[in-house]
Design an enzyme around this catalytic site. Structure first.
Site, short mmCIF file in Angstrom:
data_model
loop_
_atom_site.label_atom_id
_atom_site.label_comp_id
_atom_site.label_asym_id
_atom_site.label_seq_id
_atom_site.Cartn_x
_atom_site.Cartn_y
_atom_site.Cartn_z
CD GLU A 1 9.11 -6.17 7.14
OE1 GLU A 1 8.84 -5.05 6.65
OE2 GLU A 1 8.86 -6.46 8.33
CE LYS B 1 -3.71 2.25 2.55
NZ LYS B 1 -4.62 2.22 3.69
CE LYS C 1 5.69 -1.09 9.96
NZ LYS C 1 4.70 -0.43 9.14
N GLY D 1 -4.90 -1.93 4.83
CA GLY D 1 -4.09 -3.05 4.35
C GLY D 1 -4.73 -4.40 4.60
NE ARG D 2 -6.52 -4.01 10.76
CZ ARG D 2 -5.85 -2.89 10.95
NH1 ARG D 2 -4.68 -2.72 10.36
NH2 ARG D 2 -6.34 -1.91 11.70
CD GLU E 1 -1.84 -4.61 11.36
OE1 GLU E 1 -2.44 -4.44 10.28
OE2 GLU E 1 -0.64 -4.89 11.42
CG HIS F 1 -3.31 -36.01 16.18
ND1 HIS F 1 -3.46 -37.25 16.76
CD2 HIS F 1 -4.33 -35.88 15.29
CE1 HIS F 1 -4.51 -37.86 16.21
NE2 HIS F 1 -5.05 -37.05 15.33
O1 F6P Z 1 2.26 -4.20 9.91
C1 F6P Z 1 1.76 -2.94 9.60
C2 F6P Z 1 1.26 -2.84 8.21
O2 F6P Z 1 1.08 -1.50 7.94
C3 F6P Z 1 -0.02 -3.62 7.93
O3 F6P Z 1 -1.14 -2.98 8.39
C4 F6P Z 1 0.04 -3.75 6.46
O4 F6P Z 1 -0.87 -4.68 5.99
C5 F6P Z 1 1.48 -4.13 6.28
O5 F6P Z 1 2.17 -3.35 7.24
C6 F6P Z 1 2.05 -3.91 4.91
O6 F6P Z 1 2.02 -2.57 4.52
P1 F6P Z 1 2.21 -2.15 3.02
O7 F6P Z 1 1.10 -2.75 2.23
O8 F6P Z 1 2.18 -0.66 3.00
O9 F6P Z 1 3.54 -2.68 2.53
#
Ligand code: F6P
Length: 534
Positions: free
Chosen positions: A200, A194, A494, A249-250, A335, A366
């Site tokens: 990452e 987003k 972060k 995002g979620r 979240e 199990h």
């Molecule tokens: O972990 C925080 C967060 O902002 C989530 O809410 C989101 O889904 C994820 O990081 C990834 O964010 P982005 O889509 O901006 O890379």
């Protein structure tokens, strides 16, 4: 919530029901299951193994009314900025026709555009340097990964397109292992973020770009609200698919974040996935609170968390293809409602979001079910199951469902000492051995569960199931009075990681500080890591 009259009524119901066992509740009221089962078409919610009854549920519905759930829902649908800390509307429902999108957003045009691209990849019209795309690698994390990754696994029988791979972790092993064996000239890399700034995702996207080499220019696509960031990264405009800041995002699997999924299952099934969610949206908007599935699921959660004080929920899909559903709901729920202050900034007066965890059944039986049956804590369980198998052996499905139902029964009714004694005596065991083993072999029971059942796991029913959980989370957030749509809690980690990176990557000396930035323990761990790396 805790000071309201409606809450006092819920508490009184809880005090009445606390000492009553599920055995007794079932024995006393043969119509209990009928009264506590609700359905939307084939999607059925059996609440009768929860430690409540119709009167308690009525008090909970009154609580939802008193908390203004319906008006907050209407404010969301109307596009009001209910995500107050970020000043944003919350309109993921508009991505599937469940609400009106803001004027001029171009939701349908964007959908048509990314579905057209998905079909072009599937047909080979969009191809790699070495021929038709054989593999798609989706790079994203959190909401930019869990939705499509979970849905791609859930809909595996529908995936008649390229193979799909999902890379999220900044651990380079994730990308390395996912790319192993793939042909860089027949792989499409879809970068989903987003913000297009997530550490990452950007680290993995850069490495994937290097891996593609000369093919990168034609074999990368991006999904983001940050169109400038995508351009800077070098992804051509015609391969960039946007969405909007009013999609969290979620909650974004319905947007172009679902592109990889759409490449796998095709445009028609992706539209069926949206239609399933829209069916739940309609129900959520129109059904009276006392027959409204997400509202009832939410209220049972409030009952478990606040009236009974149980802090976790085990989410157990009896469906191997839903293996990532617990992880998906973890982000969605934890979240969203892992909050300690209300909208006005004041501390919440009661416990909020529970810890959600789980694994598919029967595997879970199990591993950790022992604790659910005989451990010292009560852990409510949400069972999820489809009545019919898809592309799987019917005999296996009967075994699977029998186990699902048996676990609900065992949790609710347990096995009394008398039952164990009678069984052991009938098997000819000596009295002394019976006396010694009865405490170990009896089950307390009285452990609650909800069973969520539907006909078959397909694109439509999966969309509907996800929307059920989305709205459940919304209702609980409304009752607790928190903002379910921000996530400031992930920011500190972060920022701190950003300060530690030079020490761990380049070996520069970190400075000890009195603030939380680099404390003595962290410095000690850095030293130890360096030692171990030598
Ligand atoms: O972990 C925080 C967060 O902002 C989530 O809410 C989101 O889904 C994820 O990081 C990834 O964010 P982005 O889509 O901006 O890379």
């Amino acid at each position: 919530m805790t000071t309201s009259e409606a809450w006092q009524a819920v508490r009184a119901e809880a005090a009445r029901l606390e000492p009553r066992s599920l055995r007794a509740l079932f024995a006393e009221d043969p119509s209990r299951t009928a009264a506590l089962t609700v359905a939307l078409d084939d999607l059925t919610l059996d609440l009768s193994k929860e430690k409540l009854d119709a009167a308690a549920l009525r008090a909970l519905v009154d609580l939802a009314e008193a908390a203004g759930v319906a008006s907050r829902r209407d404010a969301m649908v109307a596009g009001r900025p209910i995500n107050e800390t970020e000043g944003r509307a919350v309109l993921h429902m508009a991505l599937r026709g469940g609400a009106e999108a803001p004027a001029g957003a171009g939701v349908e045009a964007t959908l048509a555009r990314f579905l057209e691209f998905a079909e072009a990849v599937r047909s080979g019209a969009v191809a790699g340097r070495g021929g038709a795309i054989a593999d798609v690698v989706n790079i994203g994390i959190g909401g930019s990964d869990l939705g499509p990754a979970m849905a791609a696994r859930a809909l595996r029988p529908d995936n008649d397109g390229p193979r799909l791979h999902f890379v999220s972790n900044v651990d380079g092993a994730h990308l390395a292992d996912s790319l192993a064996g793939l042909d860089p000239e027949r792989t499409l890399v879809v970068v989903c973020s987003k913000t297009f700034t997530t550490l990452e995702t950007m680290a993995n996207a850069k490495l994937a770009r290097d891996w593609l080499g000369e093919a990168a220019a034609g074999q990368m696509a991006a999904v983001s609200t940050n169109l400038e960031g995508c351009a800077e990264f070098g992804i051509p405009e015609e391969r960039v698919f946007g969405f909007w800041d009013w999609v969290g995002g979620r909650y974004s699997v319905w947007s172009a974040i679902g592109l990889s999924l759409a490449i796998g299952i095709g445009a028609a099934r992706f539209r069926a996935f949206l239609a399933g969610a829209a069916a739940m949206d309609r129900h959520f908007r129109e059904a009276p609170l006392e027959r409204n599935l997400p509202v009832l699921l939410a209220l049972v959660g409030i009952w478990r968390r606040n009236a009974m004080g149980w802090p976790t929920v085990a989410l157990i899909p009896y469906d191997q293809r839903l293996e990532r559903f617990p992880a998906y709901v973890q982000q969605l729920d934890m979240e969203s409602n892992g909050k300690r202050v209300r909208l006005d900034g004041s501390p919440v007066g009661e416990a909020t979001g529970p810890v959600i965890w789980g694994e598919p059944g029967t595997n879970a039986q199990h591993s950790f079910f022992q604790l659910l049956h005989q451990g010292s804590d009560v852990v409510p369980v949400d069972f999820v199951a489809a009545a019919r198998p898809r592309a799987a052996d019917p005999e296996h499905h009967a075994l699977l469902l029998a186990n699902c139902l048996a676990q609900g029964q065992a949790l609710a009714f347990g096995r009394t000492a008398e039952e164990v004694e009678a069984e052991m005596a009938a098997a000819g065991k000596p009295t002394e051995e019976i006396a010694r083993l009865v405490p170990h072999r009896s089950f307390p029971g009285d452990r609650p569960s909800t069973t969520i059942l539907f006909r078959e796991l397909d694109a439509f029913s999966l969309g509907r199931l996800i929307a059920l959980f989305e709205h459940k989370v919304f209702v609980q957030g409304a009752i607790w009075g928190v903002n379910s749509f921000d996530q400031w809690g992930v920011e500190l980690g972060k920022a701190l990681a950003g300060r530690l990176i030079p020490a761990l990557r380049d070996g520069t000396e970190p400075e000890a500080g009195t603030d939380a930035s680099i404390d003595a323990s962290t410095l000690g761990l850095i030293d130890r890591i360096r030692e171990l790396q030598r």
